[in-house]
Structure formats: structure tokens, C-alpha cells
Motif scaffolding. Structure first.
Motif, PDB file in Angstrom:
ATOM      1  N   ILE A  18      -0.406  -9.955  -4.307  1.00  0.00           N
ATOM      2  CA  ILE A  18       0.860  -9.215  -4.405  1.00  0.00           C
ATOM      3  C   ILE A  18       0.890  -8.083  -3.385  1.00  0.00           C
ATOM      4  O   ILE A  18       1.901  -7.858  -2.702  1.00  0.00           O
ATOM      5  CB  ILE A  18       1.048  -8.673  -5.840  1.00  0.00           C
ATOM      6  CG1 ILE A  18       1.262  -9.816  -6.821  1.00  0.00           C
ATOM      7  CG2 ILE A  18       2.217  -7.698  -5.895  1.00  0.00           C
ATOM      8  CD1 ILE A  18       1.293  -9.367  -8.275  1.00  0.00           C
ATOM      9  N   THR A  19      -0.224  -7.359  -3.271  1.00  0.00           N
ATOM     10  CA  THR A  19      -0.292  -6.250  -2.324  1.00  0.00           C
ATOM     11  C   THR A  19      -0.130  -6.740  -0.890  1.00  0.00           C
ATOM     12  O   THR A  19       0.619  -6.145  -0.093  1.00  0.00           O
ATOM     13  CB  THR A  19      -1.632  -5.506  -2.469  1.00  0.00           C
ATOM     14  OG1 THR A  19      -1.796  -5.102  -3.826  1.00  0.00           O
ATOM     15  CG2 THR A  19      -1.667  -4.286  -1.581  1.00  0.00           C
ATOM     16  N   ALA A  20      -0.819  -7.819  -0.555  1.00  0.00           N
ATOM     17  CA  ALA A  20      -0.719  -8.353   0.803  1.00  0.00           C
ATOM     18  C   ALA A  20       0.694  -8.848   1.101  1.00  0.00           C
ATOM     19  O   ALA A  20       1.246  -8.583   2.182  1.00  0.00           O
ATOM     20  CB  ALA A  20      -1.726  -9.489   0.988  1.00  0.00           C
ATOM     21  N   ALA A  21       1.304  -9.554   0.138  1.00  0.00           N
ATOM     22  CA  ALA A  21       2.661 -10.052   0.343  1.00  0.00           C
ATOM     23  C   ALA A  21       3.660  -8.901   0.476  1.00  0.00           C
ATOM     24  O   ALA A  21       4.568  -8.940   1.327  1.00  0.00           O
ATOM     25  CB  ALA A  21       3.054 -10.963  -0.821  1.00  0.00           C
ATOM     26  N   GLY A  22       3.492  -7.864  -0.351  1.00  0.00           N
ATOM     27  CA  GLY A  22       4.382  -6.708  -0.248  1.00  0.00           C
ATOM     28  C   GLY A  22       4.224  -5.975   1.064  1.00  0.00           C
ATOM     29  O   GLY A  22       5.212  -5.511   1.663  1.00  0.00           O
ATOM     30  N   ALA A  23       2.979  -5.866   1.549  1.00  0.00           N
ATOM     31  CA  ALA A  23       2.749  -5.209   2.835  1.00  0.00           C
ATOM     32  C   ALA A  23       3.390  -5.994   3.970  1.00  0.00           C
ATOM     33  O   ALA A  23       4.000  -5.423   4.886  1.00  0.00           O
ATOM     34  CB  ALA A  23       1.249  -5.053   3.078  1.00  0.00           C
ATOM     35  N   LEU A  24       3.277  -7.329   3.911  1.00  0.00           N
ATOM     36  CA  LEU A  24       3.907  -8.163   4.926  1.00  0.00           C
ATOM     37  C   LEU A  24       5.425  -8.039   4.877  1.00  0.00           C
ATOM     38  O   LEU A  24       6.096  -7.964   5.929  1.00  0.00           O
ATOM     39  CB  LEU A  24       3.481  -9.622   4.728  1.00  0.00           C
ATOM     40  CG  LEU A  24       3.980 -10.630   5.766  1.00  0.00           C
ATOM     41  CD1 LEU A  24       3.468 -10.273   7.157  1.00  0.00           C
ATOM     42  CD2 LEU A  24       3.551 -12.047   5.380  1.00  0.00           C
ATOM     43  N   ALA A  25       5.982  -7.996   3.669  1.00  0.00           N
ATOM     44  CA  ALA A  25       7.431  -7.837   3.529  1.00  0.00           C
ATOM     45  C   ALA A  25       7.888  -6.462   4.027  1.00  0.00           C
ATOM     46  O   ALA A  25       8.958  -6.339   4.639  1.00  0.00           O
ATOM     47  CB  ALA A  25       7.833  -8.031   2.063  1.00  0.00           C
ATOM     48  N   THR A  26       7.080  -5.440   3.781  1.00  0.00           N
ATOM     49  CA  THR A  26       7.421  -4.100   4.267  1.00  0.00           C
ATOM     50  C   THR A  26       7.467  -4.074   5.789  1.00  0.00           C
ATOM     51  O   THR A  26       8.394  -3.521   6.386  1.00  0.00           O
ATOM     52  CB  THR A  26       6.386  -3.084   3.757  1.00  0.00           C
ATOM     53  OG1 THR A  26       6.364  -3.100   2.329  1.00  0.00           O
ATOM     54  CG2 THR A  26       6.721  -1.689   4.233  1.00  0.00           C
ATOM     55  N   ALA A  27       6.454  -4.676   6.408  1.00  0.00           N
ATOM     56  CA  ALA A  27       6.449  -4.727   7.872  1.00  0.00           C
ATOM     57  C   ALA A  27       7.618  -5.554   8.390  1.00  0.00           C
ATOM     58  O   ALA A  27       8.277  -5.192   9.379  1.00  0.00           O
ATOM     59  CB  ALA A  27       5.121  -5.306   8.360  1.00  0.00           C
ATOM     60  N   GLY A  28       7.922  -6.666   7.709  1.00  0.00           N
ATOM     61  CA  GLY A  28       9.028  -7.509   8.156  1.00  0.00           C
ATOM     62  C   GLY A  28      10.387  -6.852   8.006  1.00  0.00           C
ATOM     63  O   GLY A  28      11.318  -7.140   8.777  1.00  0.00           O
ATOM     64  N   SER A  29      10.532  -5.957   7.031  1.00  0.00           N
ATOM     65  CA  SER A  29      11.828  -5.308   6.810  1.00  0.00           C
ATOM     66  C   SER A  29      12.230  -4.408   7.971  1.00  0.00           C
ATOM     67  O   SER A  29      13.407  -4.076   8.116  1.00  0.00           O
ATOM     68  CB  SER A  29      11.789  -4.493   5.513  1.00  0.00           C
ATOM     69  OG  SER A  29      10.917  -3.368   5.642  1.00  0.00           O
TER      70      SER A  29
END
Length: 571
Positions: A18-29
Motif C-alpha cells: 500500500i505504501t509503495a503504491a501510494g508513493a507511486l501514485a503521489t509521484a504520478g499525480s
């Protein structure tokens, strides 16, 4: 019958994903537009190209992703977190959340409502909260710090060089920020990310490498600092960097008095003024009553010597006092100096310092034909006036660092620490406490006078209002003392960091000019509560304030020969 059921905990592996996916989504945003108008600084209206504060969110997201992948056991990334990843992930995720939400709120407040937010801003706000939730679902690390894998000397040297290169980029980015919102986001990102890297053990691992390759570290640090003017296209921000170096060098001199010897000096800025006035009066200023134009090396000696003499003259009758009484006397000396130079105008007193008008029109330095007031082209890059003085002040800073390091590691330095910890016990050991305190006072005064000689030429004019106990513009005695305490007493890098922050924050956040004393007072209260040893603390202070987390080793354990040398230093 107790019917309360315990909620099953989220598996650690799931929380890491979850943390890794959220970090990737944050960078992608950050690839989405966060607002439709360019009225907000930084141009956050472009799709596929992050800008302004989006770059800080992108950085936090990528660092959080790297730590999350290290927690998942990805080969090659576990080196980033030898002490564990949970606390580091929490802090890094908070850095992304804080920067993103600050940006979203700032856009709404600046432009007049949430209607000015594009869908990308909402995506970023939600995405940045996901890694925070995932990181706080992780169990605390219980394993011991992993032993560092042996690397080749060439690899360790490359890591040191890369670390200083990254540090140069981060510092340059902060100094070059063009508007207050970006600098605020920079502080949030850098502060929490630095804390995350500290919790991960990466900074401790880098410190071990720098201690192993000390010569390379010193060279890399000086080269990185010297490279700063070559990254600038004008003197707009180089002037800020030059003044930061002056402030930081004076703070390091005060660290000798406060950090090593434990003498609370509230009038230390007066020694900076003595050196500046002495150099200004003999450097060829038309306003000087003395028709003297000494070369720079002679003016430096005059300024440092004048400050040293004042340090001895003031210290001899006052250093028999302790604690609050000494602080009051030094505070009085600082005010007496300012009032005295203000009255030496030819009317209220002898015409020496020019009174309120000070000593203006101090000529630029010319050393070996190199005019510091003129731009010079080196390697195709033009160095302006402030870039020239920055490089000169960098040499003076290196000299002060060398003097401090030598003094700290000498027998006299150990005697100063003994006096700071318990003057009565030091006296009982046979240390001549008065003589050693006077030496610390004189050395600190001389180092301040050294910086004052350069300050006089950088500012063109020396006036009494520059040397207040507490004023709107540093350096002044209150801010110098705050820089030493904030950074970490008794260390080299601590006062340098503290002085840089205390000078840069008011320079970048203009709205703080009227409230800086209040805000810095609140910051010091919080610091005393949560990190009393300062941002960068020596090992002795960490053990003193955090005995519950201290390792079972006793640092700085003295051999009988060292104890005998300590006694000899104070004899």
C-alpha cells in the motif's frame, strides 16, 4: 461475557505494498495540472511536466517509493535503510503529504477558493495520504541495525562525492527559491526527508564513511561549497550566500565560548563590530579620520587583534563571574559598544567612528591584482562582486573551522569541556579555570573580528545599528546564540546549519520580519522539548539527553595519560 473482538491487523507485506503504491501514485499525480491559471507561482497548469511545488511532491514520492521497495526486500535498495524502514517511511510519507496539502491549501487561499483547483490537485491530495496510512499500519522495526557491507575504497569515495554533490544541489535549490510558497514547501520536504534518512540509518552510514575517508571528505566539502557561485547566473542569490557564510563563521566563533567553555555571552556581536570598525578605519575609507590604507592582510590582522584585545580587556574583570551574572555583564558590554561608537561622531565624543553615519564608502578589496568589486570570467562563468567575496569568506570559514577543530581536540579543548560540565570539579582537578576561560573568550573574539573585516568590505558601510542585541536583520547577539543552540553546541556543522537557517528563513519569508523573534522563540521552546541537544549533536550531548536510548558504551573515556594532560592544560 466479553464479546469484544480484536480487529485483525493488516499484514506487514500488504502495508508495504500500500505504501509503495501510494508513493507511486503521489509521484504520478505531479504529471497532472493542479490549477488552471498561471496566477499561482510555479506554473502548475501543465500536464506531463511538473513545476514549482510539484517537483517537491515528486521528490518526496520517489524517496518514499525507494524506501518502500527497500522494505519489500528489493535487492540493491536495502542499503538505504540499515536501521529499518518503518520510522523512515512514516516521516518520508509525511513529507509528501505535508508538501502536497500545503500546496493545495495555498492555491485555494491565494486564488480565492477551491474552485481554482484542477482535478489533478484532488488526486494528489488523496494519493499523498495513502502512503501515510500504509506506513502507519506497519509494525515498528525490532531488528538491530544491519552491518554495512564492505565496499571498495573507490566505491566509498564515489558515495562521499555523490553525497556532497546532492547536498550542493539541495542547498542551491533552497537559496535560489524565487517565492515564499516554494521555500515553505522546500522546508517541509527537506526537514522531514532529512529526519527520515536519519531514522533509516543512512546518514549514520554516510558519517561512518566520511570518518573513514576524512581527507577526501574535507576536499569534497570545500569543493562543493566553492562550486556554489559557479551555479549562479547573477549575484542575486550569491549575496545571500555570502552573508550566510559571515553569519555562520561568527556563530562558529561564539561556539568556542558557549559550546566548548560554557560561557553565556550575550554581547558577542560587539566583537564582530570591533573587527569591522577596525578594518574599515584602516582600509582607505574617505570617511576615516586616519589617513591609512593598509593592504588587506594587514587590515585582517588589525581587526582580529583589536577584537582579541577587547576580548581580554572585557573578559579579565568579568570572567570571575558565573551563570546569569556573566550573561548580564556581557549583555552590558554589547550595549556599551554600540552606544560608544554611536557617540564618537565629533560632537558627543571624539571623531573616530562617524557616529550614527558610521564609516561609509569602504573600498573594495584588491588582492594580488584581483579586484573583488569587479566581475571576472572564470571557466566561461562570470563571477560578480558577491561571488568574489563569497569565495574569500569561504577561505575564512575554512580557517575558523580548522581553528575550532584543533582547539576542540586539544588538551585545552578538553579542559574547556570540563569547565563547561562542572567548573567546581574542574578547579578541584587542578585546572586554572580563569586562565582557560579567558583564552576561550579571547579566541572567540578574535574569530569574530576576523569575520568582521570581510563584512565591512561586503557591506561597504559599517554603522552601529548592525550590532544590536536583537534586531530585524542578523547577525546580532540573540540570533547568534540561537544559531549555536539550534544547530548543536560544541559541534562544527551544527552552528553552520543553525546560522544558515536563521538567516535564510527571514530572507525568504518576508512576512516573518515582524514576528521572527516570536516564531524563533517558539521554535527554540519546541527544540528544547523534543531535541534539546540541537539539530546536529555531538555524542556526549546525545548521551546526556537520551540516556534511555544510549548504547552500552561510554564515549570519550579518558586514559590516565589523557587525564594527566587535562590537568596539565589548566595548570
Amino acid at each position: 461475557m466479553n464479546t469484544t473482538t480484536k480487529r485483525p491487523a493488516v499484514p506487514a507485506g500488504t502495508a508495504r505494498v500500500i505504501t509503495a503504491a501510494g508513493a507511486l501514485a503521489t509521484a504520478g499525480s505531479t504529471l497532472l495540472a493542479w490549477t488552471y491559471t498561471s496566477a499561482y507561482p510555479g506554473n502548475l497548469t501543465v500536464y506531463g511536466y511538473p513545476g514549482g511545488l510539484q517537483l517537491l511532491t515528486l521528490t518526496s514520492g520517489l524517496i518514499t517509493l525507494a524506501l518502500a521497495l527497500a522494505a519489500l526486500g528489493v535487492k540493491g535498495l536495502r542499503w538505504l535503510a540499515p536501521a529499518g524502514t518503518t520510522k523512515a517511511l512514516r516521516l518520508s510519507a509525511l513529507a509528501g503529504l505535508g508538501t502536497t496539502w500545503f500546496t493545495v491549501v495555498s492555491i485555494a487561499a491565494t486564488l480565492g477558493g477551491l474552485v481554482h483547483l484542477e482535478p489533478g490537485a484532488w488526486v494528489a491530495a488523496v494519493a499523498s495520504a495513502v502512503p501515510v496510512a500504509g506506513a502507519f499500519l506497519l509494525p515498528d522495526d525490532t531488528r538491530a541495525p544491519a552491518a554495512a557491507r564492505e565496499l571498495g575504497s573507490w566505491a566509498e569515495i564515489l558515495i562521499i562525492v555523490a553525497a556532497f554533490g546532492a547536498g550542493l544541489y539541495v542547498i542551491t535549490y533552497g537559496i535560489d527559491t524565487e517565492y515564499g510558497e516554494l521555500f515553505t514547501g522546500y522546508l517541509i520536504t527537506v526537514g522531514l526527508t532529512a529526519a527520515a534518512l536519519s531514522k533509516s540509518g543512512l546518514i549514520a552510514r554516510l558519517n561512518a564513511l566520511t570518518a573513514k575517508h576524512r581527507t577526501v571528505t574535507i576536499g569534497a566539502a570545500f569543493a562543493a561549497a566553492a562550486a556554489f557561485p559557479f551555479t549562479q547566473t547573477s549575484d542575486q542569490y550569491t549575496s545571500v550566500a555570502a552573508n550566510i557564510l559571515i553569519f555562520a563563521t561568527v556563530a562558529l566563533g561564539l561556539n568556542v565560548v558557549v559550546g566548548l567553555a560554557g560561557l553565556l555571552d550575550l554581547g558577542y556581536v560587539a566583537f564582530l563590530g570591533v573587527g569591522a570598525y577596525a578594518a574599515a578605519l584602516v582600509s582607505g575609507s574617505p570617511a576615516s579620520p586616519f589617513d591609512v590604507h593598509l593592504p588587506f592582510w594587514a587590515a585582517v590582522l588589525v581587526g582580529a587583534t583589536a577584537s582579541l584585545v577587547f576580548g581580554v580587556v572585557i573578559g579579565a574583570p568579568t570572567l570571575r563571574l558565573r551563570g546569569d551574572y556573566l550573561a548580564i555583564v556581557t549583555l552590558g558590554f554589547g550595549e556599551i559598544f554600540r552606544i560608544a561608537v554611536n557617540n564618537m561622531d565629533g560632537s558627543s565624543g571624539p571623531n573616530i567612528t562617524g557616529g550614527p553615519n558610521g564609516v561609509p564608502n569602504i573600498p573594495d578589496l584588491v588582492i594580488l591584482g584581483y579586484d573583488f568589486g569587479q566581475p571576472h570570467v572564470i571557466g566561461g562563468i562570470t563571477l560578480g562582486r558577491f561571488a568574489n567575496y563569497y569565495l574569500l569568506m569561504l577561505v575564512f570559514t575554512a580557517v575558523v573551522v580548522l581553528v575550532f577543530a584543533r582547539a576542540n581536540n586539544s588538551r585545552i579543548g578538553r579542559a574547556w569541556v570540563a569547565i563547561r560540565e562542572d567548573e567546581t570539579a574542574a578547579t578541584a582537578m587542578g585546572i586554572n579555570t580563569f586562565r582557560l576561560k579567558l583564552m576561550a573568550f579571547a579566541l572567540g573574539a578574535a574569530l569574530a573580528g576576523l569575520a568582521g573585516t570581510v563584512q565591512a568590505h561586503v557591506s561597504y558601510t559599517v554603522v552601529p545599528e548592525q550590532y544590536l542585541f536583537a534586531g530585524p536583520v542578523p547577525p546580532n547577539s540573540a540570533f547568534l546564540l540561537a544559531a549555536v543552540i539550534l544547530g548543536g553546541m560544541g559541534t562544527i556543522s551544527g552552528p553552520l546549519l543553525g546560522a544558515s537557517l536563521l538567516y535564510l528563513i527571514p530572507a525568504k519569508l518576508q512576512f516573518m520580519q515582524d514576528y521572527q523573534l516570536l516564531l524563533f522563540g517558539a521554535a527554540l521552546i519546541l527544540l528544547m522539548r523534543f531535541r534539546p541537544e540541537g539539530l546536529i549533536a555531538d555524542r556526549r550531548k546525545q548521551l546526556e539527553f537520551h540516556e534511555d536510548t544510549a548504547p552500552p558504551t561510554v564515549p570519550d573515556q579518558k586514559t590516565p595519560d589523557e587525564t594527566a594532560g587535562l590537568t596539565k592544560a589548566g595548570a
